[in-house]
Design an enzyme around this catalytic site. Structure first.
Site, PDB file in Angstrom:
ATOM      1  N   LYS A 174      32.434  29.928  25.572  1.00 19.00           N
ATOM      2  CA  LYS A 174      32.020  28.952  26.584  1.00 19.00           C
ATOM      3  C   LYS A 174      31.858  29.639  27.937  1.00 19.00           C
ATOM      4  CE  LYS A 174      34.211  26.140  29.323  1.00 19.00           C
ATOM      5  NZ  LYS A 174      33.297  26.267  30.495  1.00 19.00           N
ATOM      6  N   GLU A 249      43.446  36.846  31.336  1.00 24.11           N
ATOM      7  CA  GLU A 249      43.177  37.719  32.489  1.00 24.11           C
ATOM      8  C   GLU A 249      42.990  36.795  33.694  1.00 24.11           C
ATOM      9  OE1 GLU A 249      41.740  38.968  35.269  1.00 24.11           O
ATOM     10  OE2 GLU A 249      40.079  40.178  34.508  1.00 24.11           O
ATOM     11  N   CYS A 283      38.288  39.462  40.329  1.00 28.25           N
ATOM     12  CA  CYS A 283      39.702  39.272  39.987  1.00 28.25           C
ATOM     13  C   CYS A 283      40.571  40.389  40.549  1.00 28.25           C
ATOM     14  CB  CYS A 283      39.878  39.126  38.482  1.00 28.25           C
ATOM     15  SG  CYS A 283      39.004  40.368  37.556  1.00 28.25           S
ATOM     16  N   GLU A 381      45.276  33.514  45.905  1.00 27.63           N
ATOM     17  CA  GLU A 381      43.978  34.125  45.628  1.00 27.63           C
ATOM     18  C   GLU A 381      42.869  33.271  46.250  1.00 27.63           C
ATOM     19  OE1 GLU A 381      42.450  34.144  41.482  1.00 27.63           O
ATOM     20  OE2 GLU A 381      42.096  36.272  41.805  1.00 27.63           O
TER      21      GLU A 381
END
Ligand code: NAI
Ligand code: MG
Length: 485
Positions: A174, A249, A283, A381
């Site tokens: 997806k 992750e 990331c 983040e």
């Protein structure tokens, strides 16, 4: 308006429920395509197709050589269509075309790497003490459910699909709802290069509609996810009932550490590249810039000055160094962190919407200085072009600040003193540590996080391990089997 369809069982199909999601060009805010809003029914169709391709049909009969050749053919198609794919990727994500071209090249390289690795998966002979042959065989884990983000859409699809297919798994992937276009384009190559129908299925849709059902579907054996820590936690919980194998992750708040003896010009560039590449939507972004006191003032000044010269522009303009962020949601999020930062630290560059753009999700690259590591701008983040510069005094202080985060994906250290560099490398709790540069990533080397940045490793031989089970086979070589009844 182009209406695209998802790819299930070798065919392009609409969603069972017939809902549609807009795909938005982040540089104009126009809707330039629609994709099916996939639901649990569509995931079920895809999971059944993948299951039956795994259990029967042509796929279980393929040899490692066959699978390797198919992956090379897929890579060839990607290379042949690279300009078109790069343009589509740049338009859909907002990233500069020059960066998108690297992504597409890396995507093809990833399929080539695992095409080669397919024939290098080895078993073992185990030294058991009785008169027997004990073997460890490696077998595919089964049907892999793969959920990916919007920052590197096609490359993340490759990181997921390539090792899974090389291992002999079948896939339900997806893409992120914001960026489904290149994955659907990729799907036009699957059966054309010879993958049997059902081996690779692409379901479009959002997280709740199409992501969540992948995690709970009984026919799916493993979930591989890249995205936010918040969703990673949900996935881990939801995977419990069916004891799915999970790899995660989840990004980070990575420290980029500069000692006073580092090459100054290279350091400034390295700090900017570390945090601003791909609009900071990375990331492993070096979003905490730790700078040693003797060079701190000069460093902040030079960093701020250079940040103000970064050229923002349309993704397809080859001079563009930074495009818009991916979506209205991400734009709001970055804008909010710019305001949070203003309350917590000293703004030295950017801090608002980028000037000169009537439309599009353009934000100024932003630098906050004198940041305390306990503040939100240092802990959360942002996933956008916002950097927190933190002063430090001495090596022990740098290590303490670097590790004072719930995350542990990446770090970088800049110094000409190899002894100090290696002490810091060992002390930092992160899955990737760069020395005297930040961000270069290669398919040959492992990628993944410590701590709340997730677990499991992608890329290299580590990547294929996550799609393999180990079967012990014990063959008796005595005339009489062991037993006492
Ligand atoms: P997200 O984590 O919600 O989305 C990533 C993927 O997960 C998408 O495909 C999404 O549809 C899917 N998803 C969402 N909810 C799900 C659920 N309940 N079950 C299964 N799948 C689900 O990320 P989002 O909302 O796009 O971005 C929010 C923040 O996440 C960013 O600001 C950034 O901090 C972080 N992020 C980190 C990434 C990384 O590479 N580590 C990539 C994207 C976002
Ligand atoms: Mg989300």
């Amino acid at each position: 308006m182009q209406r695209l369809r998802m790819h299930i069982g070798g065919e392009f199909v609409e969603g069972v429920r017939k809902g549609w999601l807009p795909v938005i060009d982040p540089s104009t805010e126009d809707t330039f395509a629609e994709v099916p809003a996939g639901t649990a029914e569509d995931v079920d169709r895809a999971a059944r197709a993948a299951r039956s391709a795994f259990d029967s049909g042509d796929w279980p009969a393929t040899t490692a050589q066959d699978r390797g050749r198919l992956l090379f053919k897929l890579a060839d198609r990607i290379r042949a269509e690279a300009p078109r794919l790069a343009e589509l990727e740049a338009r859909n994500c907002g990233k500069p075309i020059v960066e998108a071209e690297f992504d597409i090249n890396d995507t093809a390289t990833c399929f080539e790497y695992y095409g080669g690795l397919a024939t290098k998966v080895l078993g073992h002979v185990n030294p058991v003490p009785d008169n027997a042959l004990s073997l460890s065989l490696r077998e595919p884990v089964g049907v892999a459910g793969q959920i990916i983000p919007w920052n590197y859409p096609l490359l993340m699809a490759a990181w997921k699909l390539a090792p899974a297919l090389a291992a002999g798994c079948t896939c339900v992937l997806k893409p992120a709802e914001q960026t489904p276009l290149t994955a659907l384009e990729l799907a036009t190559f699957f059966e054309a290069v010879g993958f049997p129908p059902g081996v690779i299925n692409i379901v479009t849709g959002d997280g709740e509609g199409a992501g969540a059902p992948i995690v709970t579907h009984p026919s799916i054996d493993k979930v591989a996810f890249t995205g936010s820590a918040a969703v990673g936690k949900i996935i881990l919980r939801n995977a419990a009932d069916s004891i799915k194998r999970v790899t995660l992750e989840l990004g980070g708040k990575s420290p980029n550490i500069f000692f006073a003896d580092a090459d100054f010009e290279a350091a400034i560039d390295g700090a900017l590249f570390g945090v601003f590449i791909n609009q900071g939507e990375v990331c492993s972004a070096g979003s905490r810039i730790l700078v040693e006191k003797p060079i701190y003032s000069k460093f902040v000044e030079a960093l701020a000055a250079k940040t103000k010269t970064i050229r923002l522009g349309a993704p397809l303009d080859r001079e563009t160094k930074m495009g818009p962020v991916v979506s209205a949601e991400q734009y709001e999020r970055v804008r909010e962190y710019q305001e949070i930062g203003k309350r917590e630290a000293r703004l030295v560059a950017g801090g608002g919407r980028a000037e000169g753009f009537k439309k599009g999700f353009y934000v100024q690259p932003t630098i906050f200085a004198d940041v305390d590591n306990s503040t939100r701008i240092a802990r959360e983040e942002v996933f956008g072009p916002v950097a927190a510069v933190i002063p430090f005094e001495g090596e022990a202080n740098a290590i303490r600040i670097a590790n004072d985060t719930p995350y542990g994906l990446a770090a970088a250290v800049w110094s000409r003193d190899i002894f100090r560099v290696m002490r810091v490398v060992k002390a930092v709790r992160a899955g990737i540590v760069w020395v005297n540069h930040m961000q270069p990533t290669y398919v040959e080397a492992p990628w993944g996080g410590y701590k709340q940045s997730g677990f499991g490793r992608e890329l290299g031989p580590w990547g294929i391990e996550e799609y393999l089970e180990t079967k012990q086979v014990h063959i008796n070589l005595n005339e009489q089997p062991i037993g006492w009844y």
